[in-house]
Design a protein around this motif. Sequence first.
Motif, PDB file in Angstrom:
ATOM      1  N   ASN A 185       8.404   2.835   3.600  1.00 31.34           N
ATOM      2  CA  ASN A 185       9.594   3.341   2.906  1.00 31.34           C
ATOM      3  C   ASN A 185       9.318   4.627   2.134  1.00 31.34           C
ATOM      4  O   ASN A 185      10.016   4.942   1.164  1.00 31.34           O
ATOM      5  CB  ASN A 185      10.145   2.280   1.946  1.00 31.34           C
ATOM      6  CG  ASN A 185      10.585   1.020   2.659  1.00 31.34           C
ATOM      7  OD1 ASN A 185      11.138   1.084   3.764  1.00 31.34           O
ATOM      8  ND2 ASN A 185      10.318  -0.130   2.057  1.00 31.34           N
ATOM      9  N   GLY A 186       8.278   5.378   2.548  1.00 36.31           N
ATOM     10  CA  GLY A 186       7.989   6.663   1.949  1.00 36.31           C
ATOM     11  C   GLY A 186       7.087   6.623   0.737  1.00 36.31           C
ATOM     12  O   GLY A 186       6.635   7.672   0.269  1.00 36.31           O
ATOM     13  N   PHE A 187       6.804   5.445   0.200  1.00 34.36           N
ATOM     14  CA  PHE A 187       5.978   5.349  -0.998  1.00 34.36           C
ATOM     15  C   PHE A 187       4.487   5.369  -0.631  1.00 34.36           C
ATOM     16  O   PHE A 187       4.092   4.888   0.440  1.00 34.36           O
ATOM     17  CB  PHE A 187       6.305   4.080  -1.771  1.00 34.36           C
ATOM     18  CG  PHE A 187       7.674   4.080  -2.375  1.00 34.36           C
ATOM     19  CD1 PHE A 187       7.913   4.712  -3.591  1.00 34.36           C
ATOM     20  CD2 PHE A 187       8.742   3.471  -1.719  1.00 34.36           C
ATOM     21  CE1 PHE A 187       9.182   4.729  -4.149  1.00 34.36           C
ATOM     22  CE2 PHE A 187      10.018   3.486  -2.265  1.00 34.36           C
ATOM     23  CZ  PHE A 187      10.237   4.119  -3.482  1.00 34.36           C
ATOM     24  N   TYR A 188       3.663   5.897  -1.538  1.00 32.68           N
ATOM     25  CA  TYR A 188       2.216   5.898  -1.326  1.00 32.68           C
ATOM     26  C   TYR A 188       1.494   5.875  -2.666  1.00 32.68           C
ATOM     27  O   TYR A 188       2.092   6.137  -3.722  1.00 32.68           O
ATOM     28  CB  TYR A 188       1.784   7.119  -0.505  1.00 32.68           C
ATOM     29  CG  TYR A 188       2.034   8.462  -1.156  1.00 32.68           C
ATOM     30  CD1 TYR A 188       1.079   9.069  -1.960  1.00 32.68           C
ATOM     31  CD2 TYR A 188       3.241   9.141  -0.956  1.00 32.68           C
ATOM     32  CE1 TYR A 188       1.307  10.301  -2.552  1.00 32.68           C
ATOM     33  CE2 TYR A 188       3.481  10.373  -1.543  1.00 32.68           C
ATOM     34  CZ  TYR A 188       2.510  10.946  -2.338  1.00 32.68           C
ATOM     35  OH  TYR A 188       2.738  12.166  -2.935  1.00 32.68           O
ATOM     36  N   TRP A 189       0.203   5.560  -2.622  1.00 35.46           N
ATOM     37  CA  TRP A 189      -0.613   5.506  -3.836  1.00 35.46           C
ATOM     38  C   TRP A 189      -2.035   5.950  -3.506  1.00 35.46           C
ATOM     39  O   TRP A 189      -2.494   5.859  -2.365  1.00 35.46           O
ATOM     40  CB  TRP A 189      -0.635   4.094  -4.437  1.00 35.46           C
ATOM     41  CG  TRP A 189      -1.242   3.063  -3.503  1.00 35.46           C
ATOM     42  CD1 TRP A 189      -0.611   2.380  -2.507  1.00 35.46           C
ATOM     43  CD2 TRP A 189      -2.610   2.632  -3.488  1.00 35.46           C
ATOM     44  NE1 TRP A 189      -1.475   1.533  -1.858  1.00 35.46           N
ATOM     45  CE2 TRP A 189      -2.726   1.670  -2.444  1.00 35.46           C
ATOM     46  CE3 TRP A 189      -3.732   2.950  -4.228  1.00 35.46           C
ATOM     47  CZ2 TRP A 189      -3.917   1.040  -2.150  1.00 35.46           C
ATOM     48  CZ3 TRP A 189      -4.934   2.318  -3.935  1.00 35.46           C
ATOM     49  CH2 TRP A 189      -5.019   1.370  -2.917  1.00 35.46           C
ATOM     50  N   TYR A 238       6.301   9.478  -3.601  1.00 33.14           N
ATOM     51  CA  TYR A 238       7.308   9.158  -2.589  1.00 33.14           C
ATOM     52  C   TYR A 238       7.526  10.404  -1.748  1.00 33.14           C
ATOM     53  O   TYR A 238       7.664  11.516  -2.277  1.00 33.14           O
ATOM     54  CB  TYR A 238       8.620   8.733  -3.234  1.00 33.14           C
ATOM     55  CG  TYR A 238       9.764   8.627  -2.257  1.00 33.14           C
ATOM     56  CD1 TYR A 238       9.905   7.505  -1.436  1.00 33.14           C
ATOM     57  CD2 TYR A 238      10.695   9.658  -2.135  1.00 33.14           C
ATOM     58  CE1 TYR A 238      10.950   7.417  -0.524  1.00 33.14           C
ATOM     59  CE2 TYR A 238      11.747   9.575  -1.235  1.00 33.14           C
ATOM     60  CZ  TYR A 238      11.865   8.457  -0.430  1.00 33.14           C
ATOM     61  OH  TYR A 238      12.898   8.376   0.479  1.00 33.14           O
ATOM     62  N   GLN A 239       7.576  10.228  -0.430  1.00 35.13           N
ATOM     63  CA  GLN A 239       7.790  11.338   0.491  1.00 35.13           C
ATOM     64  C   GLN A 239       8.882  10.963   1.477  1.00 35.13           C
ATOM     65  O   GLN A 239       8.684  10.106   2.346  1.00 35.13           O
ATOM     66  CB  GLN A 239       6.499  11.690   1.227  1.00 35.13           C
ATOM     67  CG  GLN A 239       6.582  12.966   2.041  1.00 35.13           C
ATOM     68  CD  GLN A 239       5.249  13.342   2.641  1.00 35.13           C
ATOM     69  OE1 GLN A 239       4.610  12.542   3.322  1.00 35.13           O
ATOM     70  NE2 GLN A 239       4.805  14.572   2.395  1.00 35.13           N
ATOM     71  N   GLY A 240      10.060  11.577   1.304  1.00 40.14           N
ATOM     72  CA  GLY A 240      11.175  11.325   2.202  1.00 40.14           C
ATOM     73  C   GLY A 240      11.479  12.523   3.073  1.00 40.14           C
ATOM     74  O   GLY A 240      10.760  13.528   3.073  1.00 40.14           O
ATOM     75  N   SER A 244      10.691  14.747  -2.094  1.00 40.23           N
ATOM     76  CA  SER A 244       9.379  14.161  -2.351  1.00 40.23           C
ATOM     77  C   SER A 244       9.048  14.347  -3.826  1.00 40.23           C
ATOM     78  O   SER A 244       9.460  15.330  -4.450  1.00 40.23           O
ATOM     79  CB  SER A 244       8.299  14.810  -1.483  1.00 40.23           C
ATOM     80  OG  SER A 244       8.156  16.185  -1.789  1.00 40.23           O
ATOM     81  N   SER A 246       5.814  13.111  -6.937  1.00 38.69           N
ATOM     82  CA  SER A 246       4.542  12.437  -7.196  1.00 38.69           C
ATOM     83  C   SER A 246       4.194  12.582  -8.672  1.00 38.69           C
ATOM     84  O   SER A 246       4.609  13.534  -9.339  1.00 38.69           O
ATOM     85  CB  SER A 246       3.420  13.019  -6.330  1.00 38.69           C
ATOM     86  OG  SER A 246       3.163  14.372  -6.678  1.00 38.69           O
ATOM     87  N   SER A 297       7.737  17.724  -7.787  1.00 37.21           N
ATOM     88  CA  SER A 297       8.897  17.285  -7.009  1.00 37.21           C
ATOM     89  C   SER A 297       9.403  18.430  -6.153  1.00 37.21           C
ATOM     90  O   SER A 297       9.366  19.598  -6.559  1.00 37.21           O
ATOM     91  CB  SER A 297      10.024  16.806  -7.935  1.00 37.21           C
ATOM     92  OG  SER A 297       9.591  15.737  -8.747  1.00 37.21           O
TER      93      SER A 297
END
Length: 704
Positions: A185-189, A238-240, A244, A246, A297
Amino acid sequence: MLFAVVLSVYGQTGKGETDTITGGSMQNVTVLGNTSQRNLIMKSSQNMVRVTEDFINENLGGSLMQSLQTIPGVKAMSIGSGESKPTIRGLGFNRMAVTENGIKHEGQQWGEDHGLEINQFDIDRVEIVKGPSALLCGSDAIGGVINLYSDRVPQRSFEGKARIFARSNNASLGAAVQLGGAPGNGFYWKLSLSGSDYADYKVPTDSIQYYSYYIKLHKHRLRNTAGRELDGSVMLGYQGANFSTSLRLSDTNGKSGFFANAHGLEVRLSEIDYDRSERDISLPYHSVNHLKAVSHSELHRPNLHLSLDLSFQHNMRREESEPVSHGYMPKPESSLERKFNKTTYTVMAGAKTLVAEHHNLSMGVSAELQRNKRYGWGFIIPDFRNATAGAYIYDRYHVSERLILNAGLRYDLTRTHIYEYTDWFTTPENDVPTYKKRSENRVLNFGSLTWSAGVNYILGNWILKANVGKGFRTPIAKELGTDGVNYHIFRYERGNADLDPEESYQVDAGINWQGKRLSLQFDPYFNYFTNYIYMNPTSEYYEGLQVYNYSQSKVLRWGCEVMMKYEWMPWLESELTGEYLYARQQSGAKKGYTLPFSRPWSAGLTLRWKSEDDENKGAAFAQLTYQITGRQSEIVPPEKPTPGYYLIGLSAGKTWNLKGVTLSANMQCNNLLNRRYYDHTSYYRLIGVSEAGRNVSLSVGLEF
């Protein structure tokens, strides 16, 4: 200062973009002139070098800047075992900017005796822009920019890498771990943690002389140069498709000792047993903690790109020394000689759009607020507050696929407030005990219009580029308000509150040619300062230390970098690099002389063997390097010349691909012959301390 937009304008990679790898001793460095990189080269009229993480791992030094110093035009001024200061074309400290993920790193960069508070194991890639870059970030980029990126977006639900390393010269041991994932869903860590511990480092001599005193070194080690470092960071993002964002938090914590015998002759009376252990960190020492929070952003719309960056930085640095009476100063009650507490807030916003199909127009605004407070019984810089604001507009006009023109304007306004400082002890003046005032309370306003224009042109195998621009730099608090002894670097320093901002005019050119086996790169540059600020050495002495006064003069600088690479066989290639810098003062008391601590010419020759990168077996390389540095006889009296020297190095590496896991091992040996030599830019040279002796580095990495 608005890097998030301007860097994309100058052709640098966006968030998460991967890099192309090239061979040679500078493998994993984008060598300008490579045919496969033409599109990249045509995006910028300035000289730019790109470095990947693989290059950093293959050249892993005691610090990030030591890992990058094999790049022509880039040098590291070593400071003890694990720290160094970067320079670009002989300009360092506040004359070049270091950014991390688009935000200018703000520590105590004015100081010669400490390095950058940045974890080299967090860095995914590096981009180095040579030449005036005020259009990129305003003041402090008059000599160039080193852009560091740690923003790679994870590509799998869970991934990671780990590395352990060791160095022989200072018995260094360390490890680094990075984990990350993109659950969907575009989220990352991303999460990283690294640490190192090192002992006193060794030099190829058993003694030094300091003010005619003979100092015996224990086991060739510089006493009390041990240290340790612990770094960590966490990133959520988040990267859509169109948006985006972070948030990244990082903290760097380090502690290292100052060479005890260099911190004044009082160490002869100290009760500390510096030879008891090679890993003790005794007085004098310094510690630093740098906390950074950055939000980035981006919003994408057809023909429109918007960005917003917010950041907070807190730099806390302490210097502890034995409480000893100096001059009229009585013995202090504590060991806290100096403490600096610096906070920096930054906001940047920008937009980029396509106009009339051929114009890439970019514009933006930025603002920054700094406050630096001092504590302790030793004075070197006053408290200060800085407020800056800037705005720019930049246009790239694509005439054709072979010809691109660019031009830009920027205006910056800076308000600097330096605060009054009065000694806490009395000094007799005309037989009257007086609390001496070291710094006046002053508010200074500086403004400057900068500009840049360039052209890129392809002609057959040739790629030609030229860039002309004006840069500026506002005087810093140390230059404006210092008035005291800097015991760490053996001199008394006096500032000048009437200094004007530096202005620089520079012309850069790039001549690139690429054949089947032979590639050439020639980068000449010309630089003229109307009012260069520098620390002028005098024949005056105070408490046995030489007095340096901050002065201004007209300065002419020109030089070049050269690189030639030839592929003898698919598995064997050689590379020749060189750089030269000429500097001359055109006015003032030292007219006709060069600048203090000017670098001499240098050249390097590398022979490299490499295997093909097999999908199952991996790849391997081995190389031999020969580096020669000329004698520096161009000095500013009462400076002394520095002899030339040569160094031989060896390195080798191997990777293995093991069912989704990549294992790598690297070895390098610097100063193979354990030669005794001196760096003309090192302040340790003033007391006869040579550079580090032979050093063998080993590292093993695992990526999954």
